[in-house]
Each structure stands twice: as structure tokens, then as C-alpha cells.
Design a protein around this motif. Structure first.
Motif, short mmCIF file in Angstrom:
data_model
loop_
_atom_site.label_atom_id
_atom_site.label_comp_id
_atom_site.label_asym_id
_atom_site.label_seq_id
_atom_site.Cartn_x
_atom_site.Cartn_y
_atom_site.Cartn_z
N GLN A 195 -6.09 0.48 -20.40
CA GLN A 195 -7.51 0.54 -20.75
C GLN A 195 -8.42 0.22 -19.56
OE1 GLN A 195 -8.28 -1.76 -24.28
NE2 GLN A 195 -6.59 -0.83 -25.39
N CYS A 196 -8.10 0.80 -18.39
CA CYS A 196 -8.88 0.52 -17.18
C CYS A 196 -9.71 1.72 -16.72
CB CYS A 196 -7.95 0.09 -16.05
SG CYS A 196 -7.06 -1.45 -16.41
N GLY A 197 -9.87 2.73 -17.56
CA GLY A 197 -10.59 3.93 -17.19
C GLY A 197 -12.01 3.69 -16.71
N TYR A 198 -12.64 2.65 -17.19
CA TYR A 198 -14.01 2.32 -16.80
C TYR A 198 -14.10 1.99 -15.31
CZ TYR A 198 -18.68 0.25 -17.02
OH TYR A 198 -20.00 -0.03 -16.82
N TYR A 199 -12.99 1.51 -14.73
CA TYR A 199 -12.99 1.01 -13.36
C TYR A 199 -12.60 2.05 -12.31
CZ TYR A 199 -13.44 -3.47 -15.68
OH TYR A 199 -13.89 -4.51 -16.46
N HIS A 200 -12.35 3.28 -12.73
CA HIS A 200 -12.04 4.35 -11.78
C HIS A 200 -12.53 5.67 -12.34
CE1 HIS A 200 -8.73 5.76 -14.32
NE2 HIS A 200 -8.29 4.51 -14.37
N GLY A 247 -8.69 11.82 -3.23
CA GLY A 247 -9.79 12.74 -2.96
C GLY A 247 -11.11 12.00 -3.02
N GLY A 248 -12.05 12.53 -3.77
CA GLY A 248 -13.36 11.89 -3.92
C GLY A 248 -13.42 10.88 -5.04
N CYS A 249 -12.32 10.62 -5.68
CA CYS A 249 -12.25 9.69 -6.81
C CYS A 249 -11.70 8.35 -6.34
CB CYS A 249 -11.34 10.28 -7.89
SG CYS A 249 -11.16 9.26 -9.35
N SER A 250 -12.30 7.24 -6.80
CA SER A 250 -11.81 5.93 -6.39
C SER A 250 -12.06 4.89 -7.47
CB SER A 250 -12.48 5.49 -5.09
OG SER A 250 -13.86 5.30 -5.29
N GLY A 251 -11.39 3.76 -7.32
CA GLY A 251 -11.58 2.64 -8.23
C GLY A 251 -11.04 1.37 -7.62
N THR A 252 -11.59 0.24 -8.03
CA THR A 252 -11.17 -1.07 -7.53
C THR A 252 -11.27 -2.08 -8.66
OG1 THR A 252 -11.97 -0.60 -5.31
CG2 THR A 252 -11.66 -2.90 -5.86
N ILE A 253 -10.28 -2.96 -8.71
CA ILE A 253 -10.29 -4.09 -9.64
C ILE A 253 -9.88 -5.33 -8.87
CG2 ILE A 253 -9.21 -5.14 -11.67
CD1 ILE A 253 -8.92 -2.37 -12.85
N VAL A 254 -10.63 -6.42 -9.06
CA VAL A 254 -10.34 -7.72 -8.46
C VAL A 254 -10.24 -8.71 -9.60
CG1 VAL A 254 -11.20 -9.53 -6.94
CG2 VAL A 254 -11.61 -7.13 -6.37
N SER A 276 0.83 -1.21 0.00
CA SER A 276 0.00 0.00 0.00
C SER A 276 0.86 1.26 0.00
CB SER A 276 -0.94 0.02 1.20
OG SER A 276 -0.22 0.16 2.39
N SER A 277 0.19 2.35 -0.34
CA SER A 277 0.74 3.70 -0.24
C SER A 277 -0.39 4.57 0.29
CB SER A 277 1.22 4.20 -1.61
OG SER A 277 0.10 4.42 -2.46
N GLU A 278 -0.19 5.86 0.30
CA GLU A 278 -1.22 6.77 0.79
C GLU A 278 -2.49 6.69 -0.05
OE1 GLU A 278 -1.49 11.53 1.19
OE2 GLU A 278 0.29 10.61 2.08
N THR A 279 -2.37 6.43 -1.34
CA THR A 279 -3.53 6.45 -2.24
C THR A 279 -3.90 5.11 -2.85
OG1 THR A 279 -2.14 6.97 -4.14
CG2 THR A 279 -3.07 8.84 -2.91
#
Length: 127
Positions: free
Chosen positions: A106-111, A56-63, A29-32
Motif C-alpha cells: 500500500q505504498c502507491g501514494y509515495y511513488h 525513467g521519469g518516475c520516482s519515489g522515496t520513503i524514509v 543499491s541497484s540500477e533503479t
């Protein structure tokens, strides 16, 4: 005697194959950003992985499920979202596997638009 030496060498090969991937498993992990890896198959390097980014208010997750080869883990989302492109996460580890740099393709959809994994560095945490 030859059989004993052969068995001993075969045992060393099995142990070294496990050791090849064993130290990559864990939480980084890191701060973000976070990255968690669970090794599913010691011999082939197949792993389950998840990564999250929060800025900030932006987030994303991929499993997903992926494969370790050398010091690189690549994985895709386990469940592809409808309308999403072919997302691939690549984590490149240092030689000691205590630090990784995460890249995305090409992961823009996930965050969200103002956060991404591109170039994020994470450090391995002690259990």
C-alpha cells in the motif's frame, strides 16, 4: 573462577547480540533502487531506513523507522502523508546480508504509477 566464566559468557552474549544486527547496516543499491539503513538500537534491531526508486521519469522515496527481525527489515514512513494508505516497506536479506529484495504494501501514494519497489533487488555496497 565461576564469576570470571560468567562474566566472559555475558560479554559473549552482548557481542553476539550486536553482531546479530551489525552487518545489516549500510547502503544497498541497484540500477533503479537504493536502500540505506542506520542501526539505532543494537539490542532491539530498531533502525532508520530510506529507500528510493527511479525508473525513467518516475520516482519515489520513503524514509522511516522500523525493526529488523532475523533477516527481515520492516519500516513505515516516518511522516504519513495525508490521504496515504498504511504503507509498509519490507526488505528481506540473504543470509550474509549482502543482498535484499524489497517489497511494498500500500505504498502507491509515495511513488509514481510506472515505478514501484515491488520485487526490486539491491546489493550492499562497500564503504
Amino acid at each position: 573462577m565461576k564469576k570470571y566464566v560468567f562474566a566472559l559468557c555475558a560479554g559473549c552474549l552482548v557481542t553476539s547480540a550486536y553482531a546479530q544486527y551489525a552487518n545489516i547496516e549500510g547502503f544497498y543499491s541497484s540500477e533503479t533502487t537504493s536502500l540505506q539503513i542506520i542501526l539505532l538500537d543494537d539490542d532491539s534491531g530498531v533502525a532508520a531506513a530510506s529507500t528510493s526508486v527511479v525508473i525513467g521519469g518516475c520516482s519515489g522515496t520513503i524514509v522511516g523507522i522500523g525493526k529488523v527481525s532475523g533477516n527481515v527489515l520492516q519500516f513505515k514512513p516516518y511522516k504519513k502523508e495525508e490521504g496515504a494508505e498504511e504503507c509498509v516497506i519490507t526488505a528481506t536479506f540473504n543470509k550474509k546480508r549482502t543482498k535484499a529484495t524489497i517489497e511494498e504494501s500500500q505504498c502507491g501514494y509515495y511513488h509514481g504509477a510506472s515505478c514501484a519497489w515491488e520485487g526490486q533487488s539491491v546489493n550492499k555496497k562497500d564503504n
